[in-house]
Design a protein around this motif. Structure first.
Motif, PDB file in Angstrom:
ATOM      1  N   CYS A   1       9.929 -15.620   5.238  1.00 49.66           N
ATOM      2  CA  CYS A   1      10.295 -16.528   3.460  1.00 49.66           C
ATOM      3  C   CYS A   1      10.996 -15.761   2.963  1.00 49.66           C
ATOM      4  CB  CYS A   1       9.267 -16.620   2.654  1.00 49.66           C
ATOM      5  SG  CYS A   1       7.809 -17.972   3.170  1.00 49.66           S
ATOM      6  N   ILE A   2      11.060 -14.515   2.345  1.00 51.97           N
ATOM      7  CA  ILE A   2      12.135 -13.424   2.062  1.00 51.97           C
ATOM      8  C   ILE A   2      13.142 -13.691   2.630  1.00 51.97           C
ATOM      9  CG2 ILE A   2      12.270 -11.046   0.694  1.00 51.97           C
ATOM     10  CD1 ILE A   2       9.200 -11.065   0.084  1.00 51.97           C
ATOM     11  N   ASP A   3      13.351 -13.160   3.775  1.00 50.70           N
ATOM     12  CA  ASP A   3      14.532 -13.223   5.003  1.00 50.70           C
ATOM     13  C   ASP A   3      14.920 -14.125   4.862  1.00 50.70           C
ATOM     14  OD1 ASP A   3      13.229 -10.269   5.490  1.00 50.70           O
ATOM     15  OD2 ASP A   3      12.436 -11.148   7.119  1.00 50.70           O
ATOM     16  N   LEU A   4      14.634 -14.972   5.080  1.00 50.37           N
ATOM     17  CA  LEU A   4      15.691 -16.728   4.848  1.00 50.37           C
ATOM     18  C   LEU A   4      15.686 -16.916   2.944  1.00 50.37           C
ATOM     19  CD1 LEU A   4      13.167 -18.719   7.309  1.00 50.37           C
ATOM     20  CD2 LEU A   4      16.029 -17.937   7.783  1.00 50.37           C
ATOM     21  N   GLU A   5      14.617 -16.612   1.738  1.00 48.69           N
ATOM     22  CA  GLU A   5      15.267 -17.432   0.981  1.00 48.69           C
ATOM     23  C   GLU A   5      15.452 -15.762   0.496  1.00 48.69           C
ATOM     24  OE1 GLU A   5      13.549 -20.458  -0.219  1.00 48.69           O
ATOM     25  OE2 GLU A   5      15.358 -21.742   1.465  1.00 48.69           O
ATOM     26  N   PRO A   6      15.741 -14.826   0.683  1.00 49.43           N
ATOM     27  CA  PRO A   6      15.901 -13.288  -0.237  1.00 49.43           C
ATOM     28  C   PRO A   6      15.722 -13.791  -2.604  1.00 49.43           C
ATOM     29  CG  PRO A   6      18.106 -13.908   0.456  1.00 49.43           C
ATOM     30  CD  PRO A   6      17.650 -14.210   0.965  1.00 49.43           C
TER      31      PRO A   6
ATOM     32  N   ALA B   1      12.140 -16.533  -5.836  1.00 49.36           N
ATOM     33  CA  ALA B   1      11.063 -16.058  -6.693  1.00 49.36           C
ATOM     34  C   ALA B   1       9.986 -16.218  -6.543  1.00 49.36           C
ATOM     35  CB  ALA B   1      11.387 -15.904  -8.313  1.00 49.36           C
ATOM     36  N   THR B   2       9.667 -17.635  -6.616  1.00 49.72           N
ATOM     37  CA  THR B   2       8.283 -18.032  -6.069  1.00 49.72           C
ATOM     38  C   THR B   2       8.073 -16.991  -4.834  1.00 49.72           C
ATOM     39  OG1 THR B   2       8.600 -20.132  -4.695  1.00 49.72           O
ATOM     40  CG2 THR B   2       8.570 -20.115  -6.857  1.00 49.72           C
ATOM     41  N   THR B   3       8.605 -17.027  -4.058  1.00 47.15           N
ATOM     42  CA  THR B   3       8.053 -15.896  -2.515  1.00 47.15           C
ATOM     43  C   THR B   3       7.251 -15.135  -3.282  1.00 47.15           C
ATOM     44  OG1 THR B   3       9.148 -17.056  -1.392  1.00 47.15           O
ATOM     45  CG2 THR B   3       8.308 -15.471  -0.131  1.00 47.15           C
ATOM     46  N   TYR B   4       8.236 -14.309  -4.050  1.00 49.04           N
ATOM     47  CA  TYR B   4       7.513 -13.134  -4.915  1.00 49.04           C
ATOM     48  C   TYR B   4       6.406 -13.062  -5.058  1.00 49.04           C
ATOM     49  CZ  TYR B   4      12.321 -11.357  -3.104  1.00 49.04           C
ATOM     50  OH  TYR B   4      12.981 -10.490  -2.235  1.00 49.04           O
ATOM     51  N   VAL B   5       6.215 -13.905  -6.317  1.00 52.78           N
ATOM     52  CA  VAL B   5       4.646 -14.234  -6.331  1.00 52.78           C
ATOM     53  C   VAL B   5       3.704 -14.220  -5.930  1.00 52.78           C
ATOM     54  CG1 VAL B   5       3.733 -15.735  -8.648  1.00 52.78           C
ATOM     55  CG2 VAL B   5       6.097 -15.199  -8.440  1.00 52.78           C
ATOM     56  N   HIS B   6       4.000 -15.203  -4.891  1.00 58.39           N
ATOM     57  CA  HIS B   6       2.858 -15.097  -3.910  1.00 58.39           C
ATOM     58  C   HIS B   6       2.599 -14.466  -2.989  1.00 58.39           C
ATOM     59  CE1 HIS B   6       2.309 -19.723  -4.464  1.00 58.39           C
ATOM     60  NE2 HIS B   6       3.227 -19.864  -4.309  1.00 58.39           N
ATOM     61  N   LYS B   7       3.194 -13.247  -2.652  1.00 59.17           N
ATOM     62  CA  LYS B   7       2.995 -12.198  -2.133  1.00 59.17           C
ATOM     63  C   LYS B   7       2.793 -11.296  -3.013  1.00 59.17           C
ATOM     64  CE  LYS B   7       5.415  -8.814   0.743  1.00 59.17           C
ATOM     65  NZ  LYS B   7       4.614  -8.469   1.432  1.00 59.17           N
ATOM     66  N   GLY B   8       2.604 -10.837  -4.270  1.00 54.35           N
ATOM     67  CA  GLY B   8       2.274 -10.510  -5.362  1.00 54.35           C
ATOM     68  C   GLY B   8       0.839 -10.806  -5.059  1.00 54.35           C
ATOM     69  N   LEU B   9       0.573 -12.052  -4.917  1.00 51.56           N
ATOM     70  CA  LEU B   9      -0.819 -12.879  -5.257  1.00 51.56           C
ATOM     71  C   LEU B   9      -1.554 -11.911  -4.498  1.00 51.56           C
ATOM     72  CD1 LEU B   9      -0.389 -16.177  -6.834  1.00 51.56           C
ATOM     73  CD2 LEU B   9      -1.366 -13.956  -8.209  1.00 51.56           C
ATOM     74  N   LEU B  10      -0.854 -12.189  -3.225  1.00 51.95           N
ATOM     75  CA  LEU B  10      -1.818 -11.470  -2.208  1.00 51.95           C
ATOM     76  C   LEU B  10      -2.517 -10.233  -1.424  1.00 51.95           C
ATOM     77  CD1 LEU B  10      -2.466 -12.802   1.020  1.00 51.95           C
ATOM     78  CD2 LEU B  10      -0.522 -11.390   1.572  1.00 51.95           C
ATOM     79  N   GLN B  11      -1.191  -9.623  -2.574  1.00 52.62           N
ATOM     80  CA  GLN B  11      -1.507  -8.080  -1.868  1.00 52.62           C
ATOM     81  C   GLN B  11      -3.019  -8.072  -3.274  1.00 52.62           C
ATOM     82  OE1 GLN B  11       0.225  -6.178  -0.129  1.00 52.62           O
ATOM     83  NE2 GLN B  11       1.385  -8.560  -0.722  1.00 52.62           N
ATOM     84  N   LEU B  12      -2.794  -8.839  -4.393  1.00 49.23           N
ATOM     85  CA  LEU B  12      -4.406  -8.697  -5.239  1.00 49.23           C
ATOM     86  C   LEU B  12      -5.365  -9.067  -4.488  1.00 49.23           C
ATOM     87  CD1 LEU B  12      -2.403 -10.303  -8.514  1.00 49.23           C
ATOM     88  CD2 LEU B  12      -3.320  -7.778  -8.241  1.00 49.23           C
ATOM     89  N   GLN B  13      -5.064 -10.233  -3.685  1.00 51.34           N
ATOM     90  CA  GLN B  13      -6.255 -10.761  -3.083  1.00 51.34           C
ATOM     91  C   GLN B  13      -6.701  -9.843  -1.862  1.00 51.34           C
ATOM     92  OE1 GLN B  13      -6.596 -14.881  -2.400  1.00 51.34           O
ATOM     93  NE2 GLN B  13      -8.188 -14.415  -0.774  1.00 51.34           N
ATOM     94  N   TRP B  14      -5.786  -9.763  -0.754  1.00 46.57           N
ATOM     95  CA  TRP B  14      -5.848  -8.331   0.431  1.00 46.57           C
ATOM     96  C   TRP B  14      -6.404  -7.199   0.633  1.00 46.57           C
ATOM     97  CZ3 TRP B  14      -0.922  -7.614   3.798  1.00 46.57           C
ATOM     98  CH2 TRP B  14      -1.413  -6.535   4.827  1.00 46.57           C
ATOM     99  N   LYS B  15      -5.557  -6.421  -0.669  1.00 45.12           N
ATOM    100  CA  LYS B  15      -5.894  -5.030  -0.925  1.00 45.12           C
ATOM    101  C   LYS B  15      -6.770  -4.453  -2.892  1.00 45.12           C
ATOM    102  CE  LYS B  15      -2.341  -3.605   2.813  1.00 45.12           C
ATOM    103  NZ  LYS B  15      -0.710  -3.424   2.926  1.00 45.12           N
ATOM    104  N   GLN B  16      -6.603  -5.482  -3.370  1.00 45.59           N
ATOM    105  CA  GLN B  16      -6.732  -5.063  -4.639  1.00 45.59           C
ATOM    106  C   GLN B  16      -5.622  -4.359  -5.201  1.00 45.59           C
ATOM    107  OE1 GLN B  16      -9.023  -5.237  -2.335  1.00 45.59           O
ATOM    108  NE2 GLN B  16      -9.687  -7.442  -2.664  1.00 45.59           N
ATOM    109  N   ASP B  17      -4.101  -4.434  -4.707  1.00 44.71           N
ATOM    110  CA  ASP B  17      -3.252  -3.522  -5.109  1.00 44.71           C
ATOM    111  C   ASP B  17      -2.369  -3.948  -5.870  1.00 44.71           C
ATOM    112  OD1 ASP B  17      -1.013  -1.877  -5.105  1.00 44.71           O
ATOM    113  OD2 ASP B  17      -0.538  -0.890  -3.292  1.00 44.71           O
ATOM    114  N   LEU B  18      -3.085  -3.679  -7.457  1.00 45.31           N
ATOM    115  CA  LEU B  18      -2.762  -3.889  -9.445  1.00 45.31           C
ATOM    116  C   LEU B  18      -1.371  -3.728  -8.901  1.00 45.31           C
ATOM    117  CD1 LEU B  18      -3.638  -5.948 -11.325  1.00 45.31           C
ATOM    118  CD2 LEU B  18      -4.041  -4.222 -12.330  1.00 45.31           C
ATOM    119  N   ASP B  19      -0.951  -2.725  -8.741  1.00 39.83           N
ATOM    120  CA  ASP B  19       0.421  -2.020  -8.719  1.00 39.83           C
ATOM    121  C   ASP B  19       1.322  -3.095  -7.890  1.00 39.83           C
ATOM    122  OD1 ASP B  19      -0.453  -0.166 -10.687  1.00 39.83           O
ATOM    123  OD2 ASP B  19      -0.517   1.582  -9.550  1.00 39.83           O
ATOM    124  N   ARG B  20       1.855  -2.728  -7.019  1.00 39.33           N
ATOM    125  CA  ARG B  20       2.334  -3.789  -5.444  1.00 39.33           C
ATOM    126  C   ARG B  20       2.034  -4.893  -5.897  1.00 39.33           C
ATOM    127  NH1 ARG B  20       6.575  -3.813  -3.084  1.00 39.33           N
ATOM    128  NH2 ARG B  20       6.535  -5.030  -1.010  1.00 39.33           N
ATOM    129  N   GLY B  21       1.035  -5.593  -6.527  1.00 40.72           N
ATOM    130  CA  GLY B  21       0.956  -7.121  -6.849  1.00 40.72           C
ATOM    131  C   GLY B  21       1.766  -7.369  -8.208  1.00 40.72           C
TER     132      GLY B  21
END
Length: 609
Positions: free
Chosen positions: A503-508, A511-531
């Protein structure tokens, strides 16, 4: 990818509206059989939704559904609490409740015994429905009880409050509960009874603070208190949003948002590029020669400003065309209404849409588009019957218009009419086979139906459908985004992350894509900083992305940073595109405020990340 469709409230969401997000909220919900939600995912603000807007009572309803489906019993879910109507023997443990030693101990015990006897007599009257007599007995118990017996005194005050409650004397209820809480600050029964009294007295702020304290003390595990918190937050949110929205300054969304909105239409005359000869005489070529001029009109100037992304001038130019009753008056009315909707002024948009719809001589595409937009506006205002009527009328007057079926399909998803939604998407695809968006959303509708019904074979078929869509339409960012949400539900986090990268490659600049990807980092890796880094990137790309501010605020609540959370929610409030969105955001903000006050008064804080 269309970041915000006309049916504003996340038309393809698996859960509930997400401000500013056209990709919906399914990506943050845990899949079946996960044994509960990860801690990061719980919105610990009372009444706050999950990070992607799954609703104030999502955690409670999820657990309730599990019980109804034969899952774990009450010990794993919410307490089935009584309505706290009956008086009690003793209060919750409180400091200062021990028996004193010394010469006066025997005398004090006699006083306490007499107080207890009066209380027990009051309890009998209470159970017999003789509340006035019960109040007299509790008053006697209070007067007899030694002042240092905090626990007993707090019980007597709470019992008298219970009797006053039965007589609907709400002011007296609140006063006695206050005495009980002063003696025992963590007295759940008294706090909850006072919350109910404040509700009856229309003291919403005080009610919210009390019920917030109760929720924290009960570990967010009691149905009654959670429901009251949710109710009060919604009332406060609606009340504040109504006043704020009425007096708000119009705010033009970001260019990316506007372009994404218009990209969701294919049969929209007003969003089509200007034809040769339509450009106004202000448009010069590089040699300074005037372009060919068909005619000078406010509408054509507005269209030119659209191409230049000079959106602030469009409404005024359309108004000139309308005032002059020019050739393009119908087009100008529709374009002006569209921009009124984009800046959140539905009140101004409706008369323009009404007029276009009533113009029988107008191009049928214009009238159908106006009906789609008015229907979407009604849905945003939570008037589904009026919305359905407009979409059906659009289908009647322009049955070959693919947009009608595409957007009506989104409406049907919101109304949980999945089979009808799929039928509409199929008709859209029949009329416009190259519509990648409709095909992706059809897959998501089928996936949602299978996921809700916990049908594993249908889930697999829907996932296969997503693979076919992205293979056939590799440039459709929405296909990757919706697939990513389904993959997240299925705990296929790595693959979901890859889809968001596509998604980001197609539509850099989305902004909403970055939010969803950030939330994924929290759920997946519990990576708060990356999220947080990704969500901050979303705000950097589009500082008008209310979804990013809302999400950041919800995360800060979970981290215990209430001041920062409140600041984020307030920024989102100022960017809200509808009164309904604004009410939801005020609820989040008020929940954070209430936790701040409860922490100051009682030292109570929910667990944090």
């Amino acid at each position: 990818m269309a970041a915000s469709k006309p049916v504003e409230a996340a038309v393809v969401a698996a859960a509930a509206p997400s401000s500013g997000s056209g990709m919906g909220g399914g990506g943050a919900t845990a899949g079946p059989g996960t044994g509960g939600l990860p801690r990061w995912q719980l919105a610990l603000a009372v009444g706050a939704p999950l990070l992607l807007g799954a609703g104030a009572m999502y955690l409670w309803s999820r657990q309730r559904r599990r019980r109804e489906a034969g899952g774990r019993g009450d010990s794993g879910g919410l307490k089935r609490n009584s309505e706290r109507k009956t008086p009690e023997g003793r209060a919750s443990p409180a400091p200062g409740s021990g028996h004193p030693d010394g010469p006066g101990a025997h005398l004090e015990m006699n006083s306490l015994d007499r107080a207890q006897a009066a209380k027990n007599k009051g309890n009998k009257y209470f159970k017999a429905g003789k509340y006035e007599q019960a109040i007299q007995c509790y008053t006697e118990a209070i007067s007899l009880c030694p002042i240092e017996k905090n626990a007993d005194l707090s019980t007597f005050y709470q019992n008298r409050a219970a009797a006053f409650e039965q007589l609907q004397k709400w002011k007296e209820v609140a006063q006695d509960c206050t005495k009980a809480v002063e003696l025992n600050p963590k007295y759940v029964k008294a706090l909850f009874r006072r919350a109910k009294a404040h509700e009856k007295l229309d003291n919403k702020k005080e009610c919210l603070e009390d019920v917030t304290a109760v929720c924290i003390l009960e570990g967010f595990q009691n149905q009654q208190s959670m429901l009251l918190a949710d109710k009060v937050l919604k009332l406060l949110g609606k009340e504040k949003a109504k006043e704020k929205y009425k007096n708000r300054e119009p705010l033009m969304p970001s260019p990316q948002f506007i372009k994404s909105y218009f990209s969701s239409f294919t049969d929209d005359i007003i969003s089509q590029p200007m034809l040769k000869g339509e450009k106004s005489d202000e448009d010069k070529d590089k040699e300074g020669e005037a372009s060919e001029v068909k005619e000078n009109s406010g509408y054509l100037r507005a269209k030119q400003y659209m191409e230049e992304e000079n959106y602030d001038k469009i409404i005024s130019e359309c108004s000139k065309e309308i005032d002059a009753q020019g050739k393009y008056m119908a087009e100008a009315l529709l374009l002006r209404a569209t921009f009124y909707l984009l800046i959140g002024n539905a009140t101004a948009a409706k008369p323009d849409l009404d007029k276009v719809i009533s113009l029988k001589e107008a191009n049928v595409k214009l009238r159908a588009n106006a009906l789609i937009k008015r229907g979407s506006m009604y849905m945003q205002q939570q008037q589904p019957l009026l919305s359905t009527q407009d979409f059906n009328m659009a289908a009647d007057i322009d049955p070959q218009n693919a947009d009608v079926y595409h957007h009506r399909g989104q409406l049907k998803i919101l109304l949980d009419q999945v089979e009808e939604a799929v039928a509409d998407f199929d008709e859209c695809i029949r009329l416009r086979p190259e519509s990648a968006l409709a095909q992706a959303q059809k897959c998501f509708a089928l996936y949602r139906q299978a996921y809700t019904g916990n049908n594993s074979s249908q889930i697999q078929a829907a996932m296969k459908g997503f693979e076919e869509v992205i293979k056939k339409f590799p440039r459709c960012a929405e296909g990757y985004a919706l697939y990513a949400q389904a993959l997240t539900d299925q705990q296929q986090f790595g693959k979901a992350d890859d889809m968001y990268d596509k998604c980001i490659d197609l539509e850099p600049d989305n902004a909403t894509t970055y939010v969803h990807k950030g939330l994924l980092q929290l759920q997946w890796k519990q990576d708060l900083d990356r999220g947080l880094e990704l969500i901050s990137k979303a705000i950097e790309i589009d500082n008008k992305c209310d979804f990013a501010y809302e999400t950041m605020g919800t995360i800060e609540v979970q981290r215990g940073n209430m001041e920062k959370a409140i600041d984020m929610f307030n920024k989102a409030i100022n960017l809200a595109k509808s009164e309904m969105e604004m009410a939801h955001l005020y609820s989040l903000c008020d929940a954070a405020h209430a936790q701040t006050e409860v922490a100051k008064k009682y030292g109570l804080k929910p667990p944090t990340l």
